[in-house]
Design a protein around this motif. Structure first.
Motif, mmCIF file in Angstrom:
data_model
loop_
_atom_site.group_PDB
_atom_site.id
_atom_site.type_symbol
_atom_site.label_atom_id
_atom_site.label_comp_id
_atom_site.label_asym_id
_atom_site.label_seq_id
_atom_site.Cartn_x
_atom_site.Cartn_y
_atom_site.Cartn_z
ATOM 1 N N ALA A 57 0.857 -1.187 0.000
ATOM 2 C CA ALA A 57 0.000 0.000 0.000
ATOM 3 C C ALA A 57 0.892 1.235 0.000
ATOM 4 C CB ALA A 57 -0.907 -0.004 1.226
ATOM 5 N N ILE A 58 0.686 2.100 -1.007
ATOM 6 C CA ILE A 58 1.477 3.336 -1.093
ATOM 7 C C ILE A 58 0.510 4.510 -0.967
ATOM 8 C CG2 ILE A 58 3.160 4.644 -2.422
ATOM 9 C CD1 ILE A 58 3.947 2.118 -3.862
ATOM 10 N N ASP A 59 0.776 5.323 0.027
ATOM 11 C CA ASP A 59 -0.173 6.358 0.437
ATOM 12 C C ASP A 59 0.484 7.725 0.359
ATOM 13 O OD1 ASP A 59 -1.363 7.993 3.006
ATOM 14 O OD2 ASP A 59 -2.875 6.724 2.083
ATOM 15 N N TYR A 60 -0.243 8.698 -0.240
ATOM 16 C CA TYR A 60 0.242 10.077 -0.227
ATOM 17 C C TYR A 60 0.142 10.625 1.193
ATOM 18 C CZ TYR A 60 0.609 10.806 -5.298
ATOM 19 O OH TYR A 60 0.992 10.764 -6.605
ATOM 20 N N SER A 61 1.244 11.128 1.711
ATOM 21 C CA SER A 61 1.262 11.660 3.066
ATOM 22 C C SER A 61 0.769 13.102 3.089
ATOM 23 C CB SER A 61 2.692 11.587 3.624
ATOM 24 O OG SER A 61 2.790 12.290 4.834
ATOM 25 N N GLN A 62 -0.312 13.342 3.846
ATOM 26 C CA GLN A 62 -0.820 14.702 4.086
ATOM 27 C C GLN A 62 -0.948 15.499 2.791
ATOM 28 O OE1 GLN A 62 2.245 15.929 6.832
ATOM 29 N NE2 GLN A 62 1.139 15.137 8.606
ATOM 30 N N ILE A 63 -1.520 14.879 1.768
ATOM 31 C CA ILE A 63 -1.527 15.509 0.452
ATOM 32 C C ILE A 63 -2.353 16.791 0.425
ATOM 33 C CG2 ILE A 63 -3.437 14.067 -0.408
ATOM 34 C CD1 ILE A 63 -1.979 14.163 -3.171
ATOM 35 N N GLU A 64 -3.469 16.825 1.146
ATOM 36 C CA GLU A 64 -4.294 18.028 1.106
ATOM 37 C C GLU A 64 -3.621 19.194 1.827
ATOM 38 O OE1 GLU A 64 -8.436 17.445 2.019
ATOM 39 O OE2 GLU A 64 -8.517 15.593 0.865
ATOM 40 N N ASP A 88 -6.334 8.256 -0.537
ATOM 41 C CA ASP A 88 -5.056 8.746 -1.086
ATOM 42 C C ASP A 88 -4.062 7.604 -1.271
ATOM 43 O OD1 ASP A 88 -6.045 11.381 -0.938
ATOM 44 O OD2 ASP A 88 -5.463 11.514 1.162
ATOM 45 N N GLU A 89 -4.576 6.395 -1.461
ATOM 46 C CA GLU A 89 -3.744 5.207 -1.408
ATOM 47 C C GLU A 89 -3.943 4.333 -2.652
ATOM 48 O OE1 GLU A 89 -3.233 1.812 2.035
ATOM 49 O OE2 GLU A 89 -5.252 2.530 1.595
ATOM 50 N N LYS A 130 8.384 6.587 -6.339
ATOM 51 C CA LYS A 130 8.955 7.700 -7.096
ATOM 52 C C LYS A 130 7.991 8.183 -8.174
ATOM 53 C CE LYS A 130 13.170 9.079 -9.535
ATOM 54 N NZ LYS A 130 14.483 8.631 -10.068
ATOM 55 N N ILE A 131 7.333 7.243 -8.845
ATOM 56 C CA ILE A 131 6.348 7.627 -9.877
ATOM 57 C C ILE A 131 5.242 8.460 -9.251
ATOM 58 C CG2 ILE A 131 4.553 6.725 -11.399
ATOM 59 C CD1 ILE A 131 6.400 4.322 -11.938
ATOM 60 N N MET A 132 4.748 8.027 -8.112
ATOM 61 C CA MET A 132 3.655 8.762 -7.460
ATOM 62 C C MET A 132 4.117 10.136 -6.995
ATOM 63 S SD MET A 132 1.739 5.679 -5.367
ATOM 64 C CE MET A 132 0.539 6.767 -4.604
ATOM 65 N N GLU A 133 5.332 10.211 -6.464
ATOM 66 C CA GLU A 133 5.843 11.499 -5.970
ATOM 67 C C GLU A 133 6.099 12.481 -7.106
ATOM 68 O OE1 GLU A 133 7.991 9.837 -1.875
ATOM 69 O OE2 GLU A 133 9.216 10.323 -3.637
ATOM 70 N N ASN A 134 6.355 11.964 -8.298
ATOM 71 C CA ASN A 134 6.657 12.833 -9.432
ATOM 72 C C ASN A 134 5.475 13.020 -10.383
ATOM 73 O OD1 ASN A 134 9.382 13.389 -8.764
ATOM 74 N ND2 ASN A 134 9.960 11.335 -9.463
ATOM 75 N N ALA A 148 5.183 9.845 -0.950
ATOM 76 C CA ALA A 148 4.387 8.622 -1.046
ATOM 77 C C ALA A 148 5.025 7.578 -0.135
ATOM 78 C CB ALA A 148 4.347 8.131 -2.487
ATOM 79 N N GLU A 149 4.311 7.209 0.915
ATOM 80 C CA GLU A 149 4.832 6.271 1.909
ATOM 81 C C GLU A 149 4.293 4.873 1.645
ATOM 82 O OE1 GLU A 149 5.296 9.447 5.605
ATOM 83 O OE2 GLU A 149 3.509 8.160 5.511
ATOM 84 N N ALA A 150 5.181 3.886 1.646
ATOM 85 C CA ALA A 150 4.805 2.521 1.306
ATOM 86 C C ALA A 150 4.821 1.609 2.523
ATOM 87 C CB ALA A 150 5.745 1.967 0.239
ATOM 88 N N GLY A 151 3.892 0.645 2.525
ATOM 89 C CA GLY A 151 3.866 -0.400 3.538
ATOM 90 C C GLY A 151 3.720 -1.744 2.860
ATOM 91 N N VAL A 152 4.304 -2.769 3.444
ATOM 92 C CA VAL A 152 4.304 -4.109 2.847
ATOM 93 C C VAL A 152 3.769 -5.101 3.865
ATOM 94 C CG1 VAL A 152 5.731 -5.914 1.780
ATOM 95 C CG2 VAL A 152 6.343 -3.500 1.468
ATOM 96 N N GLY A 153 2.963 -6.059 3.410
ATOM 97 C CA GLY A 153 2.468 -7.071 4.337
ATOM 98 C C GLY A 153 1.814 -8.231 3.628
#
Length: 927
Positions: A700-707, A881-882, A901-905, A915-920
């Protein structure tokens, strides 16, 4: 109650209903932002009267502009009334036009009020032997009630004759004038007798009979048995002139000089074309549809933002002119080849599929329809069970013949809700290409808050044409046929019309979108390219563990029973926690909890916001809320998700919707992935059931505090820009500024409060809202906000600029140019206007976040089709945002870095996007 004679003479108090309809929901606006709620309310009432009583004589009476004879009599008459709100005033002219187009006499007489005109006409009608039915919500009119005059309040459907007047007001109809004079009327500024209210006025008239009798013998009043009776004679003597003036002001004039008489007030045939034009302008689609269904031709309008831009002399797009009985039905090879040649020769064509199911994974093609020009359409049936119909071509042969042109980028294709057709064709290994437009998305981009964007609604709105309904060809309810069971003779006009109407809508909507560079960009560069991406995600689906969900259902069932036992113990008896009536009895009658709010019928409310408020002080409302939340989670997810697993793919396939939310965010259904709660343990457990297939992990890759980052960019606040540029904790940085402490000295409580301020401001929260959220005084909350704006003046400037822009233009825009219309931004009603102002502040941030997410999805999709990602990465979900992926576990690190990187750019703004990622092994672990 005496019955109302058939076909009475009806007099409508138009002014009374206009004001009442204005203040009553729904507060409607059309897509141009023009208010229409008062118009709708009055016209709805008129239609109801006409249907129920079928009068031959009738008048709708309105107050005239300017002063009346009562102002000459008493200068202060109605002086306290505020001026008419602009958003009500603007509805008067179109309302009058609709009334006239309905064939109803409209009466306005200068120098008097509507009441006086109605009273005079009622007296004249009695002289002619007519029974008059007065439709009003004004209590003053009760003075007119007699054997030949009845009142009806159409909004509450209550009738007043002699007995009902006495039951309602405690006095007889002939005493109503004195009743009104005694107690006065603050809204009309009628002074009345000082100290006399409703109850005292009733006692006086029940005991003495009239004002004249009181004035003739004031001392007799002292003998009456009500509190204050002893002091009343002196009041009557002192204020005699005021009382007589009040009576004169309250008396409806029954001899207004006018040429009109009841026999002249006859109904005429409605002007259907004028009515259609007005209904179209107001966007009263149901009524417009009724007129069109009756077979009338729709109006040819010019200059209306909702009208066709086609000015060709043939007027191919004008409503009512669409003939549905001349379409081609393709049932032989020669006709199919001829139509394929037509499709190849067209610059673009409309395409639509008819199927056996709305479930895109199960739908089988029954037929296809195409249109190359307005009126030039066909239907190709391939799987109807029509033994009496024509011989159909083989579905395999037809699809094989159409596959090359459907998969070619030229000619271009247009459709309505094309994502569904993408899926259906994909079921037959056809990958639709060359999408030019989706009329649903074009309508949505033009105005996301303008009601619905389905084809039937759009056809009425933009073409003035009522389409053939599915129920017309397939029936309704339990007896409704599947489309393959519909005879070809009925199916063909319906299906071909879909393609024809879609093409016509494209020719109307595309130029409207193209007029605005921002809207064109949103449609052409975001929404349309996203169609195949969403379809890809939907087809991939998500993997859920039914055993885990079954176990969760059992756990929730156990928790629900425990909560019930706790609730029974507090209540002192068992009761149904889902029964509103029983809950009202337990909470408010037996436990005596304070009533915070009432329902429209006057019962104590047990709505969620009320229970949340009560739960702060009482245990039972908290238990009820927990019970409701768990029960909903169980029925919506843990019980339902296993049943939604596709037997072929073993996965769940949601549907993403682009044309639902006002701000541009995606929504989803079946299941709704956006609504799985993440702030409580039960909701997080549901996410644990969303699992990775063998050999893969959930990422899961989530935009941090995007708004908040978008707020920093839009406001250009130096403090926010610097905090984000340095990678600081934005809530800690805000707390340091607001509380005047060093960054490292900020306490967790100060950070919590700063976080509430940060997020509150992007949602336009007031000091009152912030005080409620933090549990502090309103003064403290205002102090926080004042200090915040002092430290971050750019934010205050942004909010003020945005409000002004919204008020001036009726909309705000996202970074991409998406327009977010705010119909209530200039409403006179303060509550509705403030809500629109809050939305104006938040919409550019939420809408821009949605646009950035869509751009990121497009960029991610482009990379997914490259060699490194093939077979190793799958995009499966988009929630808030994920983005959620399934990634092969032996290449997690490389691909996660690339995707982040794609999401951040995806978009460059003046602060970094993170864009913060989590794995599980499951979604909850990865989130």
């Amino acid at each position: 109650m005496a019955s109302i004679p058939k076909h009475p003479f009806i007099l409508v108090d138009g002014s009374s209903y206009l004001f009442r309809a204005y203040h009553a929901p729904p507060h409607l606006t059309n897509s141009a932002g023009e208010p229409t709620g008062a118009i709708y309310g009055v016209v709805n009432m008129l239609r109801s009267l006409l249907k129920q009583y079928q009068p031959s004589h009738m008048a709708v009476v309105f107050d005239a502009k300017g002063k009346t004879f009562r102002n000459d009599m008493y200068e202060a008459y109605k002086a306290n009334r505020p001026p008419m709100p602009d958003d009500l005033r603007s509805q008067i002219e179109p309302l009058h036009a609709i009334i006239k187009a309905m064939g109803l006499p409209l009466v306005v007489v200068d120098g008097v009020e509507a009441d006086d005109v109605i009273g005079t006409l009622a007296v004249q009608a009695a002289e002619e032997g007519r029974h008059t039915l007065i439709s009003t919500g004004d209590k003053d009119m009760a003075q007119l009630v007699n054997d030949q005059v009845t009142l009806i309040n159409t909004m509450t459907n209550t009738v007043l004759q002699g007995e009902q007047v006495e039951e309602k007001f405690g006095v007889r109809p002939e005493q109503i004038i004195d009743y009104l004079a005694l107690m006065g009327d603050s809204s009309d500024n009628i002074p009345g007798l000082p100290g006399v209210g409703e109850k005292t006025a009733q006692k006086l008239l029940q005991g003495i009979g009239s004002i004249d009798a009181m004035l003739a013998n004031p001392d007799a009043v002292a003998e009456l048995s009500f509190r204050g009776a002893k002091t009343m004679p002196a009041k009557i003597r002192e204020h005699q002139e005021l009382l007589l003036l009040s009576r004169e002001l309250a008396t409806i004039k029954l001899d207004v000089e006018m040429e009109l008489r009841p026999e002249k007030l006859t109904l005429t045939e409605p002007d259907q074309n004028a009515l259609m034009a007005l209904y179209k302008q107001c966007e009263f689609r149901r009524w417009l549809g009724e007129l069109l269904e009756a077979g009338e031709r729709a109006p040819e309008l010019q200059g209306d933002t909702n009208d066709s831009t086609n000015t060709d002399s043939s007027d191919a797009n004008s409503g009512g002119s669409i003939a549905t009985d001349a379409y081609d039905v393709v049932t032989d090879k020669a006709a199919l080849e001829a139509w394929i040649d037509k499709l190849k020769a067209a610059d673009y064509f409309a395409v639509d599929t008819e199927t056996t199911s709305l479930n895109y994974m199960e739908a089988e093609i029954v037929g296809l329809s195409f249109a190359t020009a307005p009126g030039e359409a066909c239907y190709i049936p391939v799987a109807h069970q029509d033994i009496d119909g024509p011989q159909q071509l083989s579905r395999d042969d037809v699809l094989a013949a159409l596959k090359p042109i459907l998969e070619d980028k030229t000619p271009k294709k247009v459709g309505q809700n094309l994502k569904y057709d993408l899926h259906v064709l994909r079921n037959y290994d056809i990958r639709l290409a060359g999408i030019l437009n989706d009329t649903m998305l074009a309508s949505y981009v033009l105005n996301s808050v303008s009601s619905r964007h389905d084809m039937d609604t759009l056809s009425l709105q933009y073409l003035g044409h009522k389409t053939i309904a599915y129920a017309d060809v397939a029936g309704k309810g339990a007896k409704q046929k599947r489309f393959d069971q519909v005879p070809i003779s009925a199916a063909a006009p319906y299906a071909a019309e879909d393609a024809d109407v879609t093409l016509r809508l494209h020719e109307v909507l595309w130029p409207k979108v193209a007029e605005h560079e921002g809207l064109k960009r949103v449609l052409a560069e975001l929404e349309l390219p996203l169609l195949p991406v969403l379809a890809m995600m939907e087809r991939r689906g998500v993997l859920v563990d039914p055993e885990r969900l079954g176990k969760q259902s059992q756990e929730i069932e156990k928790e629900l029973k425990e909560i019930e036992q706790e609730a029974f113990a507090i209540a002192g008896e068992p009761f149904n926690l889902n029964s509103t009536k029983q809950l009202q009895t337990i909470l408010f009658d037996q436990l005596g909890l304070p009533i915070k709010k009432k329902t429209p019928k006057g019962a104590p409310s047990t709505a969620e916001d009320v229970l949340q408020d009560l739960a702060l002080d009482y245990p039972l409302p908290d238990l009820i809320l927990r019970h409701r939340g768990l029960a909903k989670l169980k029925s919506t997810y843990t019980d339902k998700l296993p049943r939604m697993i596709n037997p072929q793919t073993k996965r769940i396939h949601t549907s993403y919707h682009q044309a639902v939310t006002a701000t541009g965010r995606l929504s989803s259904t079946e299941p709704n992935l956006q609504n799985i709660p993440i702030r409580n343990e039960a909701g997080r457990r549901v996410r644990k059931a969303f699992v990775a297939p063998q050999g893969y992990k959930i990422v899961a890759i989530d935009y941090s505090q995007i708004e908040l980052r978008i707020m920093a960019h839009l406001s250009q606040s130096e403090g926010l820009l610097e905090a984000f540029a340095r990678g600081r904790d934005i809530h800690r940085s805000t707390a340091a500024e607001v509380f005047g402490v060093a960054l490292e000295e900020v306490s967790s409580e100060q950070r919590r409060r700063a976080k509430a301020v940060n997020f509150g401001l992007i949602y336009g929260m007031s000091a009152f809202g912030l005080s409620n959220q933090l549990g502090i005084t309103q003064a403290e909350a205002k102090s926080y906000m004042d200090i915040y704006f002092e430290r971050f003046p750019g934010v205050l400037g942004y909010m003020e600029r945005t409000r002004e822009q919204a008020k001036a233009h009726g909309y705000v825009e996202t970074l991409f140019g998406r327009r977010l219309y705010l119909p209530e931004i200039n409403a006179q009603n303060g509550m509705r206007r403030k809500a629109a102002e809050r939305a104006a502040i938040n919409a550019p941030m939420q809408g821009s976040a949605a646009d950035i997410m869509k751009k990121a999805m497009l960029d991610v999709n482009e990379w997914l089709h490259t060699e490194p990602a093939s077979g190793e990465v799958y995009l499966t979900m988009q929630v808030h945002d994920e983005l959620v992926f399934e990634i092969r576990e032996d290449c997690i690190d490389t691909h996660v870095a690339t995707l982040s990187k794609i999401m951040e750019n995806a978009v460059k703004i003046d602060v970094p996007l993170i864009a913060e990622a989590g794995v599980g092994e499951n979604w909850e672990e990865a989130h």
